[in-house]
Design a protein around this motif. Structure first.
Motif, PDB file in Angstrom:
ATOM      1  N   LEU A 113      46.043  47.898  52.538  1.00  0.00           N
ATOM      2  CA  LEU A 113      45.214  46.798  52.065  1.00  0.00           C
ATOM      3  C   LEU A 113      44.919  45.827  53.197  1.00  0.00           C
ATOM      4  O   LEU A 113      45.814  45.364  53.910  1.00  0.00           O
ATOM      5  N   ASP A 114      43.620  45.549  53.322  1.00  0.00           N
ATOM      6  CA  ASP A 114      43.155  44.673  54.392  1.00  0.00           C
ATOM      7  C   ASP A 114      41.808  44.123  53.937  1.00  0.00           C
ATOM      8  O   ASP A 114      40.946  44.889  53.480  1.00  0.00           O
ATOM      9  N   GLY A 134      50.698  43.968  54.287  1.00  0.00           N
ATOM     10  CA  GLY A 134      51.340  43.202  55.349  1.00  0.00           C
ATOM     11  C   GLY A 134      51.897  41.894  54.804  1.00  0.00           C
ATOM     12  O   GLY A 134      51.778  41.591  53.616  1.00  0.00           O
ATOM     13  N   ASP A 135      52.492  41.126  55.704  1.00  0.00           N
ATOM     14  CA  ASP A 135      53.029  39.811  55.295  1.00  0.00           C
ATOM     15  C   ASP A 135      52.034  38.708  55.692  1.00  0.00           C
ATOM     16  O   ASP A 135      50.845  38.983  55.879  1.00  0.00           O
ATOM     17  N   HIS A 136      52.534  37.489  55.865  1.00  0.00           N
ATOM     18  CA  HIS A 136      51.648  36.363  56.195  1.00  0.00           C
ATOM     19  C   HIS A 136      50.941  36.553  57.547  1.00  0.00           C
ATOM     20  O   HIS A 136      49.935  35.910  57.824  1.00  0.00           O
ATOM     21  N   ILE A 156      40.417  44.392  48.453  1.00  0.00           N
ATOM     22  CA  ILE A 156      40.405  44.202  46.990  1.00  0.00           C
ATOM     23  C   ILE A 156      39.738  42.898  46.582  1.00  0.00           C
ATOM     24  O   ILE A 156      39.645  42.594  45.395  1.00  0.00           O
ATOM     25  N   SER A 157      39.325  42.108  47.589  1.00  0.00           N
ATOM     26  CA  SER A 157      38.719  40.807  47.279  1.00  0.00           C
ATOM     27  C   SER A 157      37.982  40.302  48.515  1.00  0.00           C
ATOM     28  O   SER A 157      38.379  40.622  49.640  1.00  0.00           O
ATOM     29  N   LYS A 159      38.203  37.376  49.447  1.00  0.00           N
ATOM     30  CA  LYS A 159      39.083  36.308  49.952  1.00  0.00           C
ATOM     31  C   LYS A 159      40.365  36.918  50.513  1.00  0.00           C
ATOM     32  O   LYS A 159      40.772  37.994  50.088  1.00  0.00           O
ATOM     33  N   LEU A 161      44.096  37.064  50.319  1.00  0.00           N
ATOM     34  CA  LEU A 161      45.072  36.735  49.266  1.00  0.00           C
ATOM     35  C   LEU A 161      46.487  36.840  49.812  1.00  0.00           C
ATOM     36  O   LEU A 161      46.726  37.447  50.853  1.00  0.00           O
ATOM     37  N   CYS A 166      48.094  40.305  45.787  1.00  0.00           N
ATOM     38  CA  CYS A 166      47.388  41.593  45.941  1.00  0.00           C
ATOM     39  C   CYS A 166      48.020  42.652  45.034  1.00  0.00           C
ATOM     40  O   CYS A 166      47.313  43.477  44.446  1.00  0.00           O
TER      41      CYS A 166
HETATM   42  C1  LIG Z   1      48.414  36.734  53.527  1.00  0.00           C
HETATM   43  S1  LIG Z   1      47.690  38.284  53.866  1.00  0.00           S
HETATM   44  C2  LIG Z   1      47.768  38.376  55.633  1.00  0.00           C
HETATM   45  C3  LIG Z   1      46.880  37.458  56.334  1.00  0.00           C
HETATM   46  C4  LIG Z   1      46.988  37.605  57.828  1.00  0.00           C
HETATM   47  N1  LIG Z   1      46.764  36.334  58.416  1.00  0.00           N
HETATM   48  C5  LIG Z   1      45.988  38.597  58.365  1.00  0.00           C
HETATM   49  O1  LIG Z   1      45.109  38.179  59.076  1.00  0.00           O
HETATM   50  O2  LIG Z   1      46.081  39.808  58.098  1.00  0.00           O
HETATM   51  C6  LIG Z   1      48.961  39.412  53.423  1.00  0.00           C
HETATM   52  C7  LIG Z   1      48.501  40.836  53.184  1.00  0.00           C
HETATM   53  O3  LIG Z   1      47.808  40.896  51.955  1.00  0.00           O
HETATM   54  C8  LIG Z   1      46.820  41.910  52.017  1.00  0.00           C
HETATM   55  N2  LIG Z   1      45.532  41.284  51.716  1.00  0.00           N
HETATM   56  C9  LIG Z   1      45.237  39.973  51.662  1.00  0.00           C
HETATM   57  N3  LIG Z   1      43.974  39.779  51.254  1.00  0.00           N
HETATM   58  C10 LIG Z   1      43.451  41.009  51.023  1.00  0.00           C
HETATM   59  C11 LIG Z   1      42.175  41.476  50.586  1.00  0.00           C
HETATM   60  N4  LIG Z   1      41.172  40.656  50.297  1.00  0.00           N
HETATM   61  N5  LIG Z   1      41.983  42.813  50.467  1.00  0.00           N
HETATM   62  C12 LIG Z   1      42.999  43.680  50.748  1.00  0.00           C
HETATM   63  N6  LIG Z   1      44.213  43.282  51.175  1.00  0.00           N
HETATM   64  C13 LIG Z   1      44.439  41.978  51.314  1.00  0.00           C
HETATM   65  C14 LIG Z   1      46.902  42.535  53.396  1.00  0.00           C
HETATM   66  O4  LIG Z   1      47.715  43.694  53.336  1.00  0.00           O
HETATM   67  C15 LIG Z   1      47.565  41.437  54.204  1.00  0.00           C
HETATM   68  O5  LIG Z   1      48.252  41.956  55.322  1.00  0.00           O
END
Ligand SMILES: C[S@@+](CC[C@H](N)C(=O)[O-])C[C@H]1O[C@@H](n2cnc3c(N)ncnc32)[C@H](O)[C@@H]1O
Length: 177
Positions: A113-114, A134-136, A156-157, A159, A161, A166
């Motif tokens: 997920l990305d 992934g994490d933060h 998945i969005s 934005k 998240l 997620c």
């Molecule tokens: C808080 S987010 C990570 C943000 C981080 N600063 C980055 O740039 O990847 C945590 C995880 O949630 C997943 N994620 C967050 N938003 C997503 C989205 N819109 N679609 C798919 N995965 C998402 C990804 O796996 C991401 O690594």
């Protein structure tokens, strides 16, 4: 059976229950992912396996075997601590498997997920998939390389998240499919 794998870049195996984010270097994120993966209102999702990969350890949670899981972060941190101390509660297993080996162990189609990935509406969703988060900080370069080789990058969005949110969104897609 749906599988989730969450990779933390920073979480520690030693932490204070009264300061999970600071002392545990964001282990609170992993605790919330356990909640999202399994906790329904007054029930547990039994058809889920979750792996948490951090600090050279992999903790596996098996939904159909879980006992003593409460939805609160502190309660989940206690289960993680017990498992790390060699006193796991039912359904919780600790190993030193690498992130890569954990991906292979799942034996399922890998969806990572990305937010920059292809929209999930283009994916033929199956309950038998492995979703990787992934994490933060997201995925580091090495993890990204492995995932690019063996998985599909899915958004998945529009934005960005939180990882635990997620998991809820993915469950919602699967529950409706
Ligand atoms: C808080 S987010 C990570 C943000 C981080 N600063 C980055 O740039 O990847 C945590 C995880 O949630 C997943 N994620 C967050 N938003 C997503 C989205 N819109 N679609 C798919 N995965 C998402 C990804 O796996 C991401 O690594």
């Amino acid at each position: 059976m749906v599988v989730f794998i969450v990779k933390s870049n920073t979480a520690k195996t030693k932490f204070l229950l009264k300061d999970l984010p600071g002392s545990g270097k964001r282990i609170d994120i992993l605790c919330r992912c356990v909640n999202s993966a399994f906790c329904l209102s007054h029930d547990i999702r039994k058809d889920v396996i979750l792996y948490l990969c951090f600090a050279g350890k992999t903790i596996k949670f098996v939904g159909k075997e879980l006992k003593h899981l409460t939805p609160d972060e502190r309660g989940i941190a206690i289960l993680i601590r017990k498992a790390l101390e060699g006193n796991p509660t039912p359904g919780v297993y600790v190993s030193e498997k690498s992130f890569q080996d954990t991906l292979l162990e799942s034996g399922k189609e890998i969806i990572y997920l990305d937010e920059r990935g292809e929209d999930i509406s283009h994916l033929k969703l199956k309950k038998d998939m492995c979703f990787v988060l992934g994490d933060h900080l997201g995925f580091d370069r090495e993890d990204q390389k492995i995932l690019e080789k063996i998985g599909k990058k899915i958004s998945i969005s529009p934005k960005i998240l939180h990882a635990d949110h997620c998991i809820i969104v993915v469950h919602n897609f699967l529950d409706r499919s």
